[in-house]
Enzyme design. Structure first.
Site, PDB file in Angstrom:
ATOM      1  N   ARG A  85     115.531  75.072  37.513  1.00  0.00           N
ATOM      2  CA  ARG A  85     116.872  75.044  38.095  1.00  0.00           C
ATOM      3  C   ARG A  85     117.598  76.349  37.813  1.00  0.00           C
ATOM      4  O   ARG A  85     117.347  77.001  36.799  1.00  0.00           O
ATOM      5  CB  ARG A  85     117.681  73.876  37.498  1.00  0.00           C
ATOM      6  CG  ARG A  85     117.227  72.530  37.987  1.00  0.00           C
ATOM      7  CD  ARG A  85     118.223  71.422  37.705  1.00  0.00           C
ATOM      8  NE  ARG A  85     119.154  71.686  36.614  1.00  0.00           N
ATOM      9  CZ  ARG A  85     119.742  70.716  35.919  1.00  0.00           C
ATOM     10  NH1 ARG A  85     119.487  69.457  36.183  1.00  0.00           N
ATOM     11  NH2 ARG A  85     120.595  71.003  34.966  1.00  0.00           N
ATOM     12  N   ARG A 101     112.617  74.145  30.739  1.00  0.00           N
ATOM     13  CA  ARG A 101     112.726  72.900  31.508  1.00  0.00           C
ATOM     14  C   ARG A 101     112.311  73.124  32.963  1.00  0.00           C
ATOM     15  O   ARG A 101     112.632  74.132  33.568  1.00  0.00           O
ATOM     16  CB  ARG A 101     114.169  72.384  31.452  1.00  0.00           C
ATOM     17  CG  ARG A 101     114.355  71.047  32.143  1.00  0.00           C
ATOM     18  CD  ARG A 101     115.651  70.382  31.738  1.00  0.00           C
ATOM     19  NE  ARG A 101     116.839  71.183  32.040  1.00  0.00           N
ATOM     20  CZ  ARG A 101     118.073  70.769  31.811  1.00  0.00           C
ATOM     21  NH1 ARG A 101     118.287  69.588  31.261  1.00  0.00           N
ATOM     22  NH2 ARG A 101     119.100  71.538  32.110  1.00  0.00           N
TER      23      ARG A 101
END
Length: 213
Positions: free
Chosen positions: A158, A125
């Site tokens: 992240r 992601r």
């Protein structure tokens, strides 16, 4: 009155994607503790006498934010919504029991995805540092590598999407949240959905359950 839907699944199972589509399709509020916590990550909780003084410190360490903090955020969000899709809560049996006290659920769905598939999804992601748009290096890549299609911002991984943190999150999930899944299964209200289908296939199964709820 809008329907009250609970969507359960491990991190990376697709709860966010399916919740947003459900919210749009059935005119429901998408209630996620993740968004609420991120919006309040620097909230001062020092008076609550916990290990950390802000939710941010829990999130960055991979630990779960204390129930008392999460419960207040969720209760307020549900009270303000006519109908809702609840995503990312409850994370343990105590929260599940609290949820029973504050609301009635029309449907409880569980997106079933294998552990290795979850790791692959989560570590791939990428998030836009400017507008927050989500991408995936394999499943939903941007047109230009590392650049957001929407605003041209930089795409980042992240901190909680590195493999080490992902596996830690899944370990915590199995310990705390699998009993919640079993709780609703034992009550006979859990509907299990194959979360490894295409997103459209998953949504078709989910929408069918919600329509009948």
């Amino acid at each position: 009155m809008g329907k009250h839907i609970l969507l359960l699944g491990a991190p990376g199972a697709g709860k966010g994607t399916q919740s947003k589509r459900l919210a749009s399709e059935f005119d429901l509020e998408h209630v996620t503790t993740g968004d609420a916590l991120r919006a309040n990550k620097d909230m001062d909780i020092s008076d609550m006498d916990f290990e950390y003084d802000t939710p941010r410190e829990y999130m960055e360490s991979g630990d779960l934010v204390p129930d008392d903090v999460v419960n207040e955020i969720v209760k307020t969000a549900l009270q303000e919504a006519d109908g809702y899709v609840l995503d990312g809560y409850p994370r343990n049996i105590e929260q599940a029991e609290y949820l029973t006290e504050i609301t009635d659920l029309d449907a409880v769905l569980y997106l079933d995805v294998s552990e290795e598939e979850l790791v692959e999804r989560l570590t791939g992601r990428r998030v836009c540092d400017d507008c927050g748009a989500n991408y995936h290096v394999e499943f939903a890549p941007p047109e230009e590598d590392g650049v957001c299609d929407d605003c041209g911002g930089e795409l980042i991984q992240r901190e909680d999407d590195t493999e080490e943190t992902v596996r830690e999150r899944l370990t915590v999930y199995h310990k705390n949240t699998e009993p919640v899944v079993n709780h609703y299964r034992d009550e006979g209200v859990l509907v299990e959905i194959d979360g490894e289908q295409t997103p459209d296939g998953v949504f078709d199964d989910v929408a069918e359950v919600v329509e009948d709820a």
